[in-house]
Design a protein around this motif. Structure first.
Motif, mmCIF file in Angstrom:
data_model
loop_
_atom_site.group_PDB
_atom_site.id
_atom_site.type_symbol
_atom_site.label_atom_id
_atom_site.label_comp_id
_atom_site.label_asym_id
_atom_site.label_seq_id
_atom_site.Cartn_x
_atom_site.Cartn_y
_atom_site.Cartn_z
ATOM 1 N N LEU A 132 40.030 43.998 38.647
ATOM 2 C CA LEU A 132 39.214 42.447 38.856
ATOM 3 C C LEU A 132 37.369 43.087 39.017
ATOM 4 O O LEU A 132 36.696 41.495 38.312
ATOM 5 C CB LEU A 132 39.159 41.435 40.534
ATOM 6 C CG LEU A 132 39.185 40.360 40.122
ATOM 7 C CD1 LEU A 132 39.898 39.303 38.593
ATOM 8 C CD2 LEU A 132 40.037 39.563 41.705
ATOM 9 N N SER A 135 36.609 43.124 35.584
ATOM 10 C CA SER A 135 36.127 42.445 34.862
ATOM 11 C C SER A 135 34.760 41.075 34.755
ATOM 12 O O SER A 135 34.824 41.084 34.286
ATOM 13 C CB SER A 135 37.636 41.403 34.514
ATOM 14 O OG SER A 135 38.529 42.614 34.434
ATOM 15 N N VAL A 136 34.747 40.922 36.897
ATOM 16 C CA VAL A 136 33.385 40.228 36.908
ATOM 17 C C VAL A 136 32.542 39.953 36.558
ATOM 18 O O VAL A 136 31.439 39.923 36.370
ATOM 19 C CB VAL A 136 34.355 39.540 37.809
ATOM 20 C CG1 VAL A 136 33.167 39.387 38.742
ATOM 21 C CG2 VAL A 136 35.297 38.674 37.761
ATOM 22 N N CYS A 166 38.078 39.347 28.206
ATOM 23 C CA CYS A 166 37.657 39.500 29.386
ATOM 24 C C CYS A 166 38.539 38.941 30.461
ATOM 25 O O CYS A 166 39.059 38.674 31.721
ATOM 26 C CB CYS A 166 36.147 39.112 29.581
ATOM 27 S SG CYS A 166 35.164 39.006 30.481
ATOM 28 N N TRP A 167 38.640 37.168 29.805
ATOM 29 C CA TRP A 167 40.153 36.747 30.583
ATOM 30 C C TRP A 167 41.617 37.387 30.488
ATOM 31 O O TRP A 167 41.839 36.941 31.680
ATOM 32 C CB TRP A 167 39.946 35.505 29.798
ATOM 33 C CG TRP A 167 39.070 34.090 29.606
ATOM 34 C CD1 TRP A 167 38.637 34.256 29.076
ATOM 35 C CD2 TRP A 167 38.794 33.909 30.846
ATOM 36 N NE1 TRP A 167 37.046 33.030 28.876
ATOM 37 C CE2 TRP A 167 37.620 33.296 30.690
ATOM 38 C CE3 TRP A 167 38.077 33.679 32.258
ATOM 39 C CZ2 TRP A 167 36.115 32.224 31.071
ATOM 40 C CZ3 TRP A 167 37.985 33.325 32.756
ATOM 41 C CH2 TRP A 167 36.478 31.871 32.786
ATOM 42 N N MET A 170 41.061 39.445 33.511
ATOM 43 C CA MET A 170 40.893 39.184 35.367
ATOM 44 C C MET A 170 42.579 38.233 35.450
ATOM 45 O O MET A 170 42.789 38.448 36.787
ATOM 46 C CB MET A 170 39.250 37.298 35.196
ATOM 47 C CG MET A 170 38.077 37.735 34.539
ATOM 48 S SD MET A 170 37.642 36.612 34.581
ATOM 49 C CE MET A 170 36.403 37.504 34.193
ATOM 50 N N SER A 173 44.735 41.602 36.416
ATOM 51 C CA SER A 173 43.718 41.825 37.759
ATOM 52 C C SER A 173 44.981 40.583 38.789
ATOM 53 O O SER A 173 44.862 41.120 39.443
ATOM 54 C CB SER A 173 42.443 41.931 38.091
ATOM 55 O OG SER A 173 42.335 42.654 36.416
ATOM 56 N N THR A 174 44.501 39.780 38.607
ATOM 57 C CA THR A 174 45.295 38.887 39.505
ATOM 58 C C THR A 174 46.228 38.750 39.770
ATOM 59 O O THR A 174 46.859 38.201 41.002
ATOM 60 C CB THR A 174 44.454 37.647 39.605
ATOM 61 O OG1 THR A 174 43.091 37.370 39.003
ATOM 62 C CG2 THR A 174 44.905 36.144 40.243
#
Length: 188
Positions: A132, A135-136, A166-167, A170, A173-174
């Motif tokens: 995360l 990605s962020v 990228c999405w 995320m 990771s979430t």
């Protein structure tokens, strides 16, 4: 209840780990396109940059220089964090498979199996946080790069968006984080 929770967490962790791996390997972390002409569509990734001609659909990709060459900080940091997240998620999946109640490995010692599931949750949580952050980090850097161009009135016709990789990073990771919470907080 515990077995169903373990299998649910395993399924979510497996899917999320696949998302992380796919995000690391694909080449569309940042999309930039020319608003006025709509002639080409460019995706920048961690490993190469690809341009798609919108008229005929031809896609050409350029590899970045050697992995040892100087690269922008956002690429180096994101590569490092995503690869580490992939490795940790893979290790957590292997540990989780051995700790599942439906697997006959160490069937006579359920306490050890429970500790393995808990350990897999901790490892998965660590990997998810690293993924995360990577990605962020990349997304924030794309936003800052666009804001700098706008503030200096440079290339106002070109816009930068977060790419699907990228999405995907995320989301993966979430999902790993949710699976980690299921394994560490809800399993007892």
């Amino acid at each position: 209840m515990s077995a169903a929770l373990q299998v649910t967490a395993f399924g979510l962790a497996l899917l999320s780990t696949l998302f992380l791996l796919l995000a690391t390997c694909t080449d569309c972390w940042m999309v930039n396109a020319d608003d006025s002409l709509e002639v080409s569509h460019k995706c920048r990734g961690l490993w190469r940059e690809c341009v798609t001609n919108m008229q005929d659909g031809v896609r050409t990709c350029d590899q970045y220089d050697s992995i040892l060459a100087d690269h922008p900080v956002k690429i180096v940091v994101t590569r490092t964090l995503m690869i580490t997240a992939d490795l940790l998620a893979g290790l957590a999946l292997a540990t989780l498979v051995l700790g599942l109640d439906c697997i006959t490995f160490l069937k006579e010692d359920p306490c050890v199996k429970l500790k393995m599931c808990y350990g897999a949750g901790v490892i998965l949580g660590t990997g998810s946080i690293l993924g995360l952050i990577g990605s962020v980090w990349y997304a924030v850097d794309v936003y800052v790069e666009r804001a700098m161009l706008v503030s200096y009135n440079i290339f106002l016709g070109v816009h930068y968006d977060f790419g699907w990789s990228c999405w995907l990073g995320m989301a993966g990771s979430t999902g790993c984080f949710v699976a980690s919470v299921l394994l560490t907080c809800c399993l007892y």
